[in-house]
Design a protein around this motif. Structure first.
Motif, PDB file in Angstrom:
ATOM      1  N   ASP A 316      31.895 -14.469  23.977  1.00  0.00           N
ATOM      2  CA  ASP A 316      33.230 -14.686  23.934  1.00  0.00           C
ATOM      3  C   ASP A 316      34.418 -13.955  25.018  1.00  0.00           C
ATOM      4  O   ASP A 316      33.757 -13.126  25.543  1.00  0.00           O
ATOM      5  CB  ASP A 316      33.828 -14.058  22.593  1.00  0.00           C
ATOM      6  CG  ASP A 316      33.432 -12.398  22.502  1.00  0.00           C
ATOM      7  OD1 ASP A 316      32.504 -12.311  22.916  1.00  0.00           O
ATOM      8  OD2 ASP A 316      34.369 -11.546  21.866  1.00  0.00           O
ATOM      9  N   GLU A 317      35.199 -14.562  25.247  1.00  0.00           N
ATOM     10  CA  GLU A 317      36.238 -14.099  26.115  1.00  0.00           C
ATOM     11  C   GLU A 317      35.871 -13.434  27.485  1.00  0.00           C
ATOM     12  O   GLU A 317      36.130 -12.560  27.799  1.00  0.00           O
ATOM     13  CB  GLU A 317      37.176 -13.027  25.650  1.00  0.00           C
ATOM     14  CG  GLU A 317      37.686 -13.242  24.066  1.00  0.00           C
ATOM     15  CD  GLU A 317      38.435 -12.128  23.527  1.00  0.00           C
ATOM     16  OE1 GLU A 317      39.650 -12.166  22.964  1.00  0.00           O
ATOM     17  OE2 GLU A 317      37.688 -11.122  23.212  1.00  0.00           O
ATOM     18  N   TRP A 366      29.198 -16.976  19.968  1.00  0.00           N
ATOM     19  CA  TRP A 366      30.943 -17.255  19.620  1.00  0.00           C
ATOM     20  C   TRP A 366      31.108 -18.573  20.377  1.00  0.00           C
ATOM     21  O   TRP A 366      30.251 -19.174  21.064  1.00  0.00           O
ATOM     22  CB  TRP A 366      31.676 -16.175  20.459  1.00  0.00           C
ATOM     23  CG  TRP A 366      31.478 -15.089  19.360  1.00  0.00           C
ATOM     24  CD1 TRP A 366      31.032 -13.813  20.337  1.00  0.00           C
ATOM     25  CD2 TRP A 366      31.975 -14.392  18.482  1.00  0.00           C
ATOM     26  NE1 TRP A 366      31.112 -12.722  19.223  1.00  0.00           N
ATOM     27  CE2 TRP A 366      31.656 -13.205  18.352  1.00  0.00           C
ATOM     28  CE3 TRP A 366      32.696 -15.000  17.408  1.00  0.00           C
ATOM     29  CZ2 TRP A 366      31.925 -12.435  17.167  1.00  0.00           C
ATOM     30  CZ3 TRP A 366      32.865 -14.209  16.135  1.00  0.00           C
ATOM     31  CH2 TRP A 366      32.540 -12.966  16.186  1.00  0.00           C
ATOM     32  N   TRP A 385      35.482 -18.721  15.703  1.00  0.00           N
ATOM     33  CA  TRP A 385      36.638 -18.137  15.302  1.00  0.00           C
ATOM     34  C   TRP A 385      37.949 -18.784  16.031  1.00  0.00           C
ATOM     35  O   TRP A 385      39.082 -18.323  15.471  1.00  0.00           O
ATOM     36  CB  TRP A 385      36.570 -16.448  15.770  1.00  0.00           C
ATOM     37  CG  TRP A 385      36.491 -16.539  17.267  1.00  0.00           C
ATOM     38  CD1 TRP A 385      35.313 -16.783  18.260  1.00  0.00           C
ATOM     39  CD2 TRP A 385      37.471 -15.829  18.297  1.00  0.00           C
ATOM     40  NE1 TRP A 385      35.598 -16.501  19.653  1.00  0.00           N
ATOM     41  CE2 TRP A 385      36.990 -15.701  19.756  1.00  0.00           C
ATOM     42  CE3 TRP A 385      38.971 -15.048  18.101  1.00  0.00           C
ATOM     43  CZ2 TRP A 385      37.665 -15.375  20.653  1.00  0.00           C
ATOM     44  CZ3 TRP A 385      39.455 -14.557  19.237  1.00  0.00           C
ATOM     45  CH2 TRP A 385      38.935 -14.810  20.397  1.00  0.00           C
ATOM     46  N   TYR A 413      39.838 -12.168   9.933  1.00  0.00           N
ATOM     47  CA  TYR A 413      39.653 -11.098  10.732  1.00  0.00           C
ATOM     48  C   TYR A 413      40.520  -9.966  10.033  1.00  0.00           C
ATOM     49  O   TYR A 413      41.732  -9.943   9.852  1.00  0.00           O
ATOM     50  CB  TYR A 413      40.253 -11.301  12.091  1.00  0.00           C
ATOM     51  CG  TYR A 413      39.309 -11.895  13.301  1.00  0.00           C
ATOM     52  CD1 TYR A 413      38.342 -12.744  12.711  1.00  0.00           C
ATOM     53  CD2 TYR A 413      39.544 -11.864  14.666  1.00  0.00           C
ATOM     54  CE1 TYR A 413      37.249 -12.989  13.475  1.00  0.00           C
ATOM     55  CE2 TYR A 413      38.620 -12.144  15.433  1.00  0.00           C
ATOM     56  CZ  TYR A 413      37.454 -12.896  15.051  1.00  0.00           C
ATOM     57  OH  TYR A 413      36.738 -13.209  15.917  1.00  0.00           O
ATOM     58  N   TRP A 463      37.309  -5.772  13.379  1.00  0.00           N
ATOM     59  CA  TRP A 463      37.387  -5.185  15.036  1.00  0.00           C
ATOM     60  C   TRP A 463      38.351  -3.954  14.834  1.00  0.00           C
ATOM     61  O   TRP A 463      39.269  -3.798  13.901  1.00  0.00           O
ATOM     62  CB  TRP A 463      38.161  -6.223  15.587  1.00  0.00           C
ATOM     63  CG  TRP A 463      37.493  -7.597  15.513  1.00  0.00           C
ATOM     64  CD1 TRP A 463      37.610  -8.784  14.973  1.00  0.00           C
ATOM     65  CD2 TRP A 463      36.430  -7.999  16.629  1.00  0.00           C
ATOM     66  NE1 TRP A 463      36.804  -9.752  15.257  1.00  0.00           N
ATOM     67  CE2 TRP A 463      35.938  -9.339  16.225  1.00  0.00           C
ATOM     68  CE3 TRP A 463      35.573  -7.376  17.475  1.00  0.00           C
ATOM     69  CZ2 TRP A 463      34.811  -9.991  16.803  1.00  0.00           C
ATOM     70  CZ3 TRP A 463      34.309  -7.870  18.203  1.00  0.00           C
ATOM     71  CH2 TRP A 463      34.203  -9.683  17.610  1.00  0.00           C
TER      72      TRP A 463
HETATM   73  C1  ACM Z   1      36.402 -12.293  19.262  1.00  0.00           C
HETATM   74  O1  ACM Z   1      36.979 -12.164  18.353  1.00  0.00           O
HETATM   75  N1  ACM Z   1      36.507 -11.998  20.475  1.00  0.00           N
HETATM   76  C2  ACM Z   1      34.960 -13.094  18.976  1.00  0.00           C
END
Ligand code: ACM
Length: 750
Positions: A316-317, A366, A385, A413, A463
């Motif tokens: 991800d990201e 992801w 997500w 989340y 998170w």
């Molecule tokens: C994510 O929320 N960066 C997987």
């Protein structure tokens, strides 16, 4: 005299099929015998023993394991050919012979045991008292194979003991996957003996902002990692509860801590610090052969430690700015005949995935690369997500042949805060309510029956950027985990918010017995206060879930199930302390009392969290420093834009204003680019009508810049405000990246 009726079953997650009998009940009291029969004896015996222990710990009933062939009140039986749907399924039969759990495997017996534990803790149970369980049959099995909670141990880590508690509680929600996120920009938390600097260097960061409260000072780094022994301990504990621990090694982004440990893993050759900001870091692994060897080595160790068939490699990201700027990476991309850096990330992911597949494991990652128009290895399980209240990325993943786990950030989340109450805990925006979690779409709209079959489960994300403590973790996870549990386990036809809400009081009572510090945000009263005639106040109450009855007192006492029920807006005289709590029909307290004092300040003042943001974006909620003798403040802040709106403020000719503010450390990484800078100096300004309207007051911040915690500033109003309602705009000048101002309260006075 008729015997008291057995309470109706109250189970969560709702089982697939419930067939209560019209009459009859079994009494279970101290000393009742628990027996084990059939195949897989050792595992089933362990399941039964855990069950006995759990019942003793939580309900106070002391059951006894059978020592010989004596008749048992509760029997666990595993038969491979039992007529039970699914290996994880079970039947519970309650009749004149007692309670019998039948399953094909010890896993099914475990879930049957959880259900019987719930039958022994029905609505209104009293600790240690005998329980009546109504006759009937429960035939149950899970809807999805993957019922997961992601735990981010990178941003803030949790102790092994707390992770075990979380795993135990997950298993009581019939969840079976802990997606354990152990590498991050802000910390590499998994010991890898071949690369000791990963934890020697990568597990420590400078203690910025509130992290210094955890370390005992800004000069002491925030450090922590899990040893091989810790991991084995956690994996073993989880296996006993039929929870698989799926590790996540996030690649090639979220790798700043790894590059801090071994700069040759990066693209620039420079050594960054382990990151102290949140957000998306620009530091990416170099996708070259040397890095791939490192990744294979790490994954070899991961495969030694984690028996899970699934291993997540993240993905991800991955912000491509460093790759784009690197001649070496550009050359590699061209040599491979790839059109762009997203394709290069796909190539990298394929190489890493191949190593796992070669060793009989299944990669998980992801959905970002699919969102960017690139592909992922078809065997990779995609955690989706993205979507923004739309399952298009998940649908694309299904159409490309992936198995998909639904984890939409909007509703699942659990780091997102769950209400706008003044006492809600910190979390990123926007709100994710209990109801939104419950209503999550788990099969993407437009999926065919065959595509729907490849949705293998649901997952929530914890998170932990803002979750420094296990208390906060618990507040965020519970009771939203109950909603997840039902999404993952119960059949679609059982989805029923009202039924869920009715079964929650018994579940929350179990939480209390388990010692879970859950949130009552969905049920807690919110106050809306306006002026009534003759100096009185009109108070309107609401609760987010619109569940339960709000009951109130005005004499300072705590509301009880007998207190006055709230039915319509109240008109109350000044100087009243209104206390309100929410109760379920059976008198269970769904939300603890909240107090609102009604006096002049209730109309002339507002908490910052009750104001709107100037951008109209939902605010984030950020923690302030904990004062010595008071609760920790939580602020509603539009990060990078310290500006609030108070619409239609009735100021009744006020002449003075006081604001309480706090300057928070800027830790918002890539959000810096959206920062709104208003002028150079540091002051708060209050304007009437609009943010460019007449200046009512300016409050210099010089004295507050260096202060720790809250500071109160006062000023006389520069112009008369009149007696009518005015829109107000309150903002801090200066650059938020030098320190993010938060507004605790604004209060006018005459
Ligand atoms: C994510 O929320 N960066 C997987």
């Amino acid at each position: 005299m008729a015997a008291p009726a057995a309470p109706a079953w109250s189970l969560l997650p709702q089982p697939a099929t419930l067939s209560p009998a019209s009459s009859g009940a079994v009494d279970i009291a101290d000393g009742a015998v628990v027996g084990v029969q059939g195949a897989d004896h050792d595992s089933t015996q362990a399941v039964a023993q855990q069950f006995v222990q759990r019942v003793a710990d939580t309900s106070g009933l002391h059951l006894r394991m059978a020592t010989g062939g004596e008749p048992a009140a509760i029997t666990f039986e595993v038969k491979q050919d039992a007529n039970v749907a699914d290996d994880a399924g079970y039947h519970v039969t309650v009749d004149n012979h007692g309670i019998r759990v039948t399953a094909r495997t010890s896993r099914g017996a475990f879930y049957g045991g959880v259900t019987v534990w719930q039958l022994l803790t029905p609505p209104g149970w009293t600790r240690g008292a005998p329980v009546k369980v109504a006759h009937g049959v429960i035939a149950d099995h899970p809807r999805f194979a993957w019922r997961a909670l992601l735990l981010d141990s990178g941003r803030h880590y949790q102790s092994v003991a707390d992770i075990k508690r979380l795993i135990e509680w997950m298993s009581l929600h019939k969840l079976n996957v802990l997606l354990w996120h152990v590498t991050e920009d802000q910390g590499w938390r998994l010991e890898i003996p071949k690369y000791p600097a990963l934890t020697r260097v990568g597990a420590c960061r400078q203690a910025v902002g509130l992290d210094s409260e955890l370390t005992g000072g800004a000069d002491r780094p925030y450090c922590g990692y899990y040893t091989e022994a810790d991991v084995r301990d956690i994996v073993h504990y989880a296996a006993e509860r039929y929870v698989d621990v799926v590790p996540e090694i996030d690649l090639p982004g979220h790798s700043q801590a790894a590059i801090a440990a071994y700069p040759w893993l990066g693209v620039t050759g420079k050594r960054p610090a382990v990151w102290t900001d949140w957000g998306v870091s620009p530091w990416l692994l170099n996708p070259n052969e040397k890095t791939l060897q490192f990744v294979d080595d790490v994954l070899d160790e991961v495969m030694r430690l984690f028996p899970s068939r699934y291993i997540s490699i993240g993905g991800d990201e991955a912000d491509k700015q460093q790759w784009n700027a690197s001649p070496e990476v550009q050359a590699q991309m061209r040599k491979l005949g790839l059109a762009n850096m997203d394709q290069l990330q796909s190539w990298f992911t394929n190489r890493v995935a191949a190593h796992l597949i070669e060793h009989g494991r299944r990669p998980v990652g992801w959905d970002d690369e699919l969102d960017a128009g690139a592909t992922l290895p078809t065997s990779e399980v995609v955690m989706s997500w993205h979507g923004d209240h739309d399952e298009r990325v998940a649908l694309a993943a299904l159409r490309q042949g992936h198995d998909v786990v639904m984890t939409p950030q909007e509703s699942l989340y659990f780091d997102h805060y769950q209400s706008d109450l003044p006492d809600e805990w910190a979390g990123p925006s926007p709100v994710a309510t209990l109801r939104e979690a419950y209503d999550t779409v788990v099969i993407p709209h437009g999926a065919s029956a065959a595509e729907a079959q490849r949705v293998i489960g649901v997952q929530s994300g914890l998170w932990t950027e803002q979750m420094r403590t296990f208390a906060h973790d618990q507040h965020a996870v519970f009771p939203r985990l109950a909603a997840l549990s039902e999404l993952g386990w119960s059949p679609e036809r059982a989805r029923d918010w009202n039924g869920f809400a009715q079964r929650l009081p018994a579940e929350l009572a179990r939480y209390r017995a388990l010692g879970i510090d859950y949130a009552d945000s969905a049920f807690a009263p919110a106050f809306t206060i306006t002026a009534a005639d003759n100096g009185a106040f009109r108070v309107e109450l609401s609760n987010q879930a619109a569940v339960g009855t709000m009951r109130y007192t005005t004499d300072g006492s705590a509301p009880t199930p007998q207190s006055s029920p709230y039915a319509r807006p109240l008109t109350l005289p000044g100087k009243t302390a209104l206390r309100v709590a929410t109760f379920a029909q059976d008198g269970f307290e769904l939300a603890a009392p909240r107090t609102q004092v009604l006096d002049e300040t209730s109309l002339l003042g507002r908490d910052g969290s009750a104001l709107g943001t100037c951008s109209k974006q939902p605010p984030s909620r950020l923690d302030g420093a904990k004062p010595m003798d008071a609760a920790r403040p939580v602020y509603a802040v539009d990060i990078g834009n310290a500006c609030w709106l108070w619409p239609q403020a009735s100021l009744h000719g006020a002449r003075h204003v006081a604001i309480t503010v706090e300057r928070l450390a800027w830790r918002f990484g890539d959000e810096a680019r959206d920062a709104v800078v208003r002028g150079a100096s540091n002051q708060f300004e209050i304007h009437a009508d609009s943010c460019k309207g007449p200046l009512l007051a300016s409050l210099p911040l010089a004295s507050a810049v260096q202060a720790k915690g809250q500071v109160q500033l006062e000023a006389a109003l520069a112009v008369p405000v009149g007696t009518g309602a005015r829109n107000l705009c309150v903002f801090a000048t200066g650059d938020p990246r030098d320190g993010q101002w938060a507004l605790a309260r604004i209060a006018f006075s005459k």
